[in-house]
Structure formats: C-alpha cells, structure tokens
Write an enzyme that holds these catalytic residues in place. Structure first.
Site, PDB file in Angstrom:
ATOM      1  N   CYS A   1      10.517  35.843   6.629  1.00 26.81           N
ATOM      2  CA  CYS A   1      10.043  36.950   6.274  1.00 26.81           C
ATOM      3  C   CYS A   1      10.127  37.991   7.299  1.00 26.81           C
ATOM      4  O   CYS A   1      10.521  37.996   8.518  1.00 26.81           O
ATOM      5  CB  CYS A   1       8.615  36.932   5.948  1.00 26.81           C
TER       6      CYS A   1
ATOM      7  N   THR B   1      16.128  29.766   1.137  1.00 25.26           N
ATOM      8  CA  THR B   1      17.140  30.299   0.141  1.00 25.26           C
ATOM      9  C   THR B   1      18.268  31.199   1.090  1.00 25.26           C
ATOM     10  O   THR B   1      17.995  31.792   2.090  1.00 25.26           O
ATOM     11  CB  THR B   1      16.597  31.161  -0.999  1.00 25.26           C
TER      12      THR B   1
HETATM   13  C1  FMN Z   1      11.379  30.894  -7.563  1.00 27.61           C
HETATM   14  C2  FMN Z   1      11.161  30.431  -6.092  1.00 27.61           C
HETATM   15  C3  FMN Z   1      10.081  30.846  -5.289  1.00 27.61           C
HETATM   16  C4  FMN Z   1      10.068  30.511  -4.019  1.00 27.61           C
HETATM   17  N1  FMN Z   1       9.300  30.880  -3.091  1.00 27.61           N
HETATM   18  C5  FMN Z   1       9.269  30.409  -1.817  1.00 27.61           C
HETATM   19  C6  FMN Z   1       7.990  30.634  -1.086  1.00 27.61           C
HETATM   20  O1  FMN Z   1       7.063  31.251  -1.344  1.00 27.61           O
HETATM   21  N2  FMN Z   1       7.756  30.191   0.170  1.00 27.61           N
HETATM   22  C7  FMN Z   1       9.014  29.466   0.917  1.00 27.61           C
HETATM   23  O2  FMN Z   1       9.062  29.119   1.883  1.00 27.61           O
HETATM   24  N3  FMN Z   1      10.096  29.114   0.047  1.00 27.61           N
HETATM   25  C8  FMN Z   1      10.275  29.536  -1.179  1.00 27.61           C
HETATM   26  N4  FMN Z   1      11.190  29.154  -1.968  1.00 27.61           N
HETATM   27  C9  FMN Z   1      12.249  28.428  -1.214  1.00 27.61           C
HETATM   28  C10 FMN Z   1      12.219  27.196  -1.703  1.00 27.61           C
HETATM   29  O3  FMN Z   1      10.982  26.750  -1.238  1.00 27.61           O
HETATM   30  C11 FMN Z   1      13.506  26.328  -1.396  1.00 27.61           C
HETATM   31  O4  FMN Z   1      13.523  26.421  -0.021  1.00 27.61           O
HETATM   32  C12 FMN Z   1      14.835  26.671  -1.870  1.00 27.61           C
HETATM   33  O5  FMN Z   1      14.691  26.977  -3.102  1.00 27.61           O
HETATM   34  C13 FMN Z   1      16.053  25.847  -1.660  1.00 27.61           C
HETATM   35  O6  FMN Z   1      15.652  24.630  -2.303  1.00 27.61           O
HETATM   36  P1  FMN Z   1      15.998  24.154  -3.802  1.00 27.61           P
HETATM   37  O7  FMN Z   1      17.656  24.429  -3.875  1.00 27.61           O
HETATM   38  O8  FMN Z   1      15.627  22.752  -3.987  1.00 27.61           O
HETATM   39  O9  FMN Z   1      15.292  24.997  -4.788  1.00 27.61           O
HETATM   40  C14 FMN Z   1      11.392  29.783  -3.473  1.00 27.61           C
HETATM   41  C15 FMN Z   1      12.259  29.275  -4.232  1.00 27.61           C
HETATM   42  C16 FMN Z   1      12.249  29.705  -5.599  1.00 27.61           C
HETATM   43  C17 FMN Z   1      13.559  29.391  -6.466  1.00 27.61           C
END
Ligand code: FMN
Ligand code: FAD
Ligand code: FES
Lengths: 282, 315
Positions: free
Chosen positions: B127, B190
C-alpha cells in the site's frame, strides 16, 4: 452506522438454506423462447431446487475461446421443480458469457453454484400484491408470483416489454391466477404516464398491499414515488456485476438510502432483493 | 496417511492450504468447512474507515481478473465486535492481514490486533507509504524493512510479510524483510495492470489501473517464489494463480512451505479443498510420508549461465 458503511446488515434477515454447492448439472433443454430470450433447464438435486424466489445461481458459462468468460454469471432462478429435479433460467444473450451459454445442447454439462443471496420476503398480512417488471426482470418475478399465489395472495402482474414479440412469461403469471396487464413500447402503452395511471387505478382498487419490481430503473423510480405517496411497501431485485457471489470480494457493492444516510451493501450477499425505498436508482 | 502438518514462522498448521487475503470471508462457509483449512487469512483491515474504490471494481482478463476493490474498512470497533468473534469460533488458526499508510500506523495496528485468538499477523505492505513518496512500502527494500521492523517491535505474534511482485528484484526485498524480523513471507500480491474497453474507449476499471490475479500470473509468481526461497531461510507461502493441487505442488517443489488460493475460489468455491486433497494424494502416490518433504524438492540441473542470460534479465 452511517457512511462509510460498506456492507451493513441486510434489511430483512429471512433464513435461507445455509448451504450452497457447486452442481454438475445436465442440460435438458436450451431453446429460444423468442427473438431475444433463451430458456435453459438443467437437472438439479434437492439443495438446488430448494432455491427461493429472488435467489440466484452463479453459472459457469462454457469457455468460448482463450478470453472466454472467466467469472461465473449470476442468474436468478426462473423455475425450480423439486419433483422433476430441475431448475430453469430465462436469459437474454448480451455478451460473451450468455452467448456461450446459448451454445449448450441437451446432454451437455452446466456447472451451477448456489442457491445464493437473499430472495423476496412476503409479509403474512399482505392480501394483494402488484409485480411490475420489464424485460428479463420478469424472469425473476415469476417465481415470486407463484409463491404469493401459493400463500393465498392475489397477484396483479404488469409486464412491460419493447414489443409483443419479446414479451415473456405472461403464461407463467396467468397460470397462477394473476391478473396480467401487458404493456409494450411498440403499442405505446408502456410510457411512464400511462403506467402511472394503471398503477394508481390498482392502488385505488385496493390491489396493492406491496410492490415488487425488477429490470427497469424507470419502473423503480415510479414505484418508489407511488410507494412513498401511499405508504405502500415494496421490494426490488437489483443487478450488479459479480465475481464471487458469496460476499467475499466487495465488487458488487451499491449505495442504499438507510436512516437518512448512505450505506454500502453487497448485492450478492445482502440482496439481490432489497427494500424498494432503500434502493438508489442507477 | 500423509502427515500434512506444516510450521509457518511459528504457527503450526494442520495442512499447507489457506485462502489469500481479500478472497475469503465468512460467506464461504456455505460451501467450505473452515475446520479443514490450514489457516484463515482475512481481508486486510485498516484503522481508517474507508468505502473502497469506484465501480467497476473488477473485470475479466484471459485466465484471470483485475481488481481495484481497495480496502473497504469498517474500522476497528467492527473488527473487535464482529470480525474477530466470527472466526474465533473455529479451531483453525486465524491470520489477520493489516495495512497502514505510515510506519507508525503499521506498528500501532499490529499492536492493537495482537489479541487472543489471532495466530499470526500478515502485513500487507503493498500500500502507498504516505510519509515518503506515496510508493508502496513493498516496492523498495528500505521501506519494506522499516515497516517490518516497526511491526516486529510492537508484536510478539508470528509476523508474515506479504511482498509485492511489482519490483525488479524480489529476492532483495525478501532478504531485507527477513533481516527486519519477518517470520515468513507471502509471495505475492497482485500485479499492477489495466484493461481497456475498445468500444467505449474507457478503462475497464473505475480506478483505471488495478491488480492482476488468477492463473494468468502463476508462472511469474512461481519464479519469484523460487527466487525468494533461494534467498532467505524463513518459510515462504506461495500465492498466485493456484487453481489445482498440481499448481500448489509446483509451488511447494519450488520452495513454498504453504500456499494461498485466491481468485480461483471465486470461480470454484471449493478449490481449496480439492487442492488440499490433491496434495495429499500426490504424496501418497509418490511415497512421501510428510508434506514437508515436497518443499524445495525441485531438482535443477544448472544451466550454462551465459547461454541463459538472454531469457533471464532479472536474476
Ligand atoms: C478481489 C481481490 C481482493 C484482494 N484483496 C486483498 C487484500 O485486501 N489484501 C491483500 O493482501 N491481498 C489482496 N488480494 C490479493 C490476493 O490476496 C492474492 O495475493 C492475489 O490475488 C494473487 O493470488 P491469486 O492469483 O490466487 O488470486 C486481493 C485479490 C483479489 C482478487
Ligand atoms: C442477481 C442477478 C440475477 C440475474 N438474473 C438474470 C436472469 O434471470 N436472466 C438474465 O438474462 N440475466 C440475469 N442477470 C444478468 C446477467 O447476469 C448478465 O446478463 C450476464 O452476467 C451477462 O454476461 P455476459 O457475459 O453475457 O455479458 P458481458 O457484458 O460480456 O459481461 C461482462 C461482465 O459484466 C457482467 N454483467 C454484464 N451485464 C450484467 C448485468 N446485467 N448484471 C450483472 N452483471 C452483468 C458479467 O457478469 C461479466 O462479469 C442477473 C444478474 C444478477 C446480478
Ligand atoms: S460478488 Fe463478491 S462480494 Fe458480491
């Protein structure tokens, strides 16, 4: 709590099935009902057919290419038949997901996740209700009309569409004994002034203990105004883009008018059915 | 029987599969038994009240999605009264993800959430750092280190730090965060990305850019996991595009001690359970008695460095 308040508690905490599951269903039918709408029927187990009016399933549409739909698509249930073990949906082909859905043939598989969301709630002291819907929103209202009729309530259904050729569900509403009023843009009968006269007539005749609507911003505004003027309660089923469908991602939040402030609620979790006056038109 | 227990930076987990922050909430209990999860990682909380970002907040991309949800936060009273009791009903370890705009904000929030029932803190340092240049803490080793060290001083709970993939050399950041006292690393958040609707000629997200997640990012985050695993001694939790047990096993072989499943849960709500079951059956089939035997089991025949230079500018 007032603004900011992302996801206040739902306005009516009716108990729905505490479980939801991913179902691997078989398509039994997938046919055009007119130039715009398709009707899909799939096999379903008892948990799936326990879906309540206004609840929805999150549908995994077939992949139509490398960019093919990644998210599921929310669809409210059009008919659930526990005896036959089927659920049916009425849908409009609008984009990649629904286009791919339209290619399914009997025997193909369809992955449904649900039942999800908060559906319609009928108060026992309502005797007569008015449902007003447009386009594919009528699909959402048909099971409500059935539920009301089964609870001994009188139903007036005002069905709005562009033209008679794309009018849907009239038969479904008539079959439960509803008084059906069909209005169309083509016939010049669906304009706001004309609709308002029809609704004021129904109110004067004591036919409107509650309003229900889905599918049109204009109708929502009209019903909110009449509801305020006559103190008639109501509910609206809203649509919003969804990813998870389970209240986890907060992509489907909308603003609602609550206690003089603005509350943020998740359409998938706190809705999709909301109090008529709390909804803010879009 | 395979021993599925893992220990992640001071927390003992019954298995290595858990949700990624922001992709998990109590609603999932309609479809998943939370007692079966290795841990429950909840959506990042902040001290500030926030409503989140402009709509649309998500869009689809090939094998993935963009999100600009932001961190809608209902504030700390809500966390104490509602969020915490919701999850402490389960025996599964609860991991609280925190974020703050300043180093001190991180430290005091870590202190405030160091409560009975909380098994670990996950610091989401992707952040903006409002005291410096507004760049994410996770983007530079120095600021990542400062945030981690400040949190470390204020909590005795196990501290997991979640790295951002939007960096040139993730191993360098991993080393800095380890040195500052992190007990484990989550790799990764992400990727900053965008998408355009060519008909309306507008960005597909209300906030123009957002984070890319889902299967599309898996090979890149897998590479980062491998790089971090070689750079640090603390355990690594792999997170990026995991959809199946095979994907999770890939991560573990590359050096992850556990995995987080995120976006795919939106499409297949029970994905974490099938990942868990699939890892166990792989271990059975391959004769592993303990799931920890998979960690870093990748066998690499070192390639001739000069031959590989052209594909590998980051190493
Ligand atoms: C809708 C959404 C909300 C997310 N909110 C957070 C969050 O609040 N805090 C955080 O550390 N990561 C957040 N992420 C990131 C995920 O925790 C993860 O690191 C990222 O999506 C990669 O993993 P994946 O490909 O399995 O989704 C968010 C991801 C998505 C898709
Ligand atoms: C609770 C609920 C019930 C619904 N019930 C029905 C129904 O019974 N029949 C029916 O035809 N349609 C219904 N819809 C609308 C339906 O979900 C969309 O038409 C569908 O998602 C469009 O997908 P697409 O890929 O064809 O369109 P695209 O425009 O390609 O979709 C792109 C993205 O936008 C989303 N999206 C597009 N339009 C809508 C919309 N109107 N509402 C929500 N998300 C949208 C899609 O899900 C997808 O994520 C319902 C929506 C909700 C929220
Ligand atoms: S669709 Fe994820 S919270 Fe509503």
């Amino acid at each position: 709590m007032k603004s900011p308040d992302p996801g206040a508690e739902p306005h009516h905490a009716t108990a729905y099935s505490i479980a939801a599951a991913e179902f691997d269903c078989e398509v039994i039918e997938n046919e055009a009902v007119n130039a715009e709408y398709m009707h899909i029927v799939a096999t379903a187990d008892p948990l799936a057919t326990s879906v309540a009016a206004g609840q929805f399933f999150h549908m995994l549409c077939p992949k139509d290419g490398p960019n093919g739909p990644f998210f599921r698509r929310p669809m409210s249930v059009y008919k659930a038949d526990p005896k036959a073990g089927t659920v049916a949906f009425l849908y409009k082909v609008t984009g990649s997901g629904t286009r791919a859905l339209a290619t399914l043939a009997p025997g193909d598989r369809l992955d449904l996740f649900g039942p999800l969301g908060v559906g319609f709630a009928l108060e026992p002291d309502w005797r007569r209700i008015v449902v007003v819907g447009r386009g594919v929103g009528l699909a959402t209202l048909a099971p409500l009309a059935e539920l009301a009729a089964a609870n001994g309530m009188g139903v007036t259904a005002v069905l709005s569409a562009r033209s008679p050729a794309v009018m849907i569900s009239g038969e479904r509403f008539r079959a439960v004994g509803a008084d059906v009023i069909e209005v169309t843009d083509a016939g010049g009968t669906s304009g706001p002034a004309r609709l308002e006269r029809v609704l004021r007539g129904l109110i004067a005749d004591g036919m409107a203990d509650a309003f229900f609507t889905c599918g049109s911003n204009r109708l929502l505004l009209l019903l909110q105004r009449l509801g305020r003027e006559f103190g008639i309660p109501g509910q609206v089923a809203l649509e919003q883009q969804m990813a998870c469908g389970l209240g986890m991602c907060f992509c489907c939040v909308r603003e609602f008018r609550v206690d003089g402030g603005v509350a943020h609620r998740r359409v998938c979790w706190d809705g999709p059915v909301f109090d008529l006056q709390e909804a803010i038109s879009w | 029987m395979v021993d599925m227990n893992v220990e992640i930076g001071g927390v003992r987990l019954a298995n290595p599969v858990m949700p990624a922050s922001g992709t998990f909430a109590d609603g999932l209990d309609k479809a998943v038994d939370f007692e079966r999860l290795g841990a429950m990682v909840i959506k990042t909380i902040t001290r500030e009240l926030r409503v989140g970002n402009a709509l649309p907040r998500v869009c689809e991309t090939p094998e993935g999605m963009l999100n600009s949800i932001g961190i809608p936060s209902k504030g700390m009273p809500y966390f104490h009264e509602e969020t915490l009791p919701t999850y402490t009903r389960y025996s599964t370890p609860l991991v609280v993800s925190i974020s703050a705009p300043t180093v001190d904000g991180f430290a005091s929030l870590a202190d405030e959430v160091s409560l009975p029932g909380v098994a670990a803190i996950e610091a989401n340092i992707s952040c903006p750092n409002l005291e410096e240049d507004g760049k994410a803490f996770a983007n530079e080793a120095a600021s990542a280190e400062r945030a981690t060290a400040a949190i470390r001083r204020r909590t005795s709970l196990p501290l997991w730090v979640k790295l951002s993939p939007n960096v040139t050399d993730i191993a360098e950041i991993a080393r800095a965060v380890e040195a500052a006292g992190a007990d484990a690393l989550v790799v990764a958040n992400t990727f900053l990305a965008m998408a355009v609707d060519i008909e309306s000629q507008r960005p597909r997200l209300g906030s123009v850019t957002g984070g890319l997640s889902g299967p599309a990012i898996r090979p890149i985050v897998l590479r980062m996991t491998w790089q971090c695993a070689r750079a640090v001694d603390v355990p690594i939790i792999g997170c990026g595009g995991i959809a199946t047990a095979e994907d999770a096993i890939e991560y573990m072989l590359a050096g992850a001690s556990a995995v987080q499943v995120g976006t795919v849960t939106f499409v297949h709500p029970t994905a974490m359970i099938s990942v868990l079951e699939g890892i166990e059956s792989y271990c059975l089939r391959r004769g592993y008695e303990r799931v920890t035997d998979l960690v870093g089991a990748l066998s690499v025949e070192e390639a001739d460095e000069t031959d590989m230079e052209w594909v590998d500018p980051l190493r």
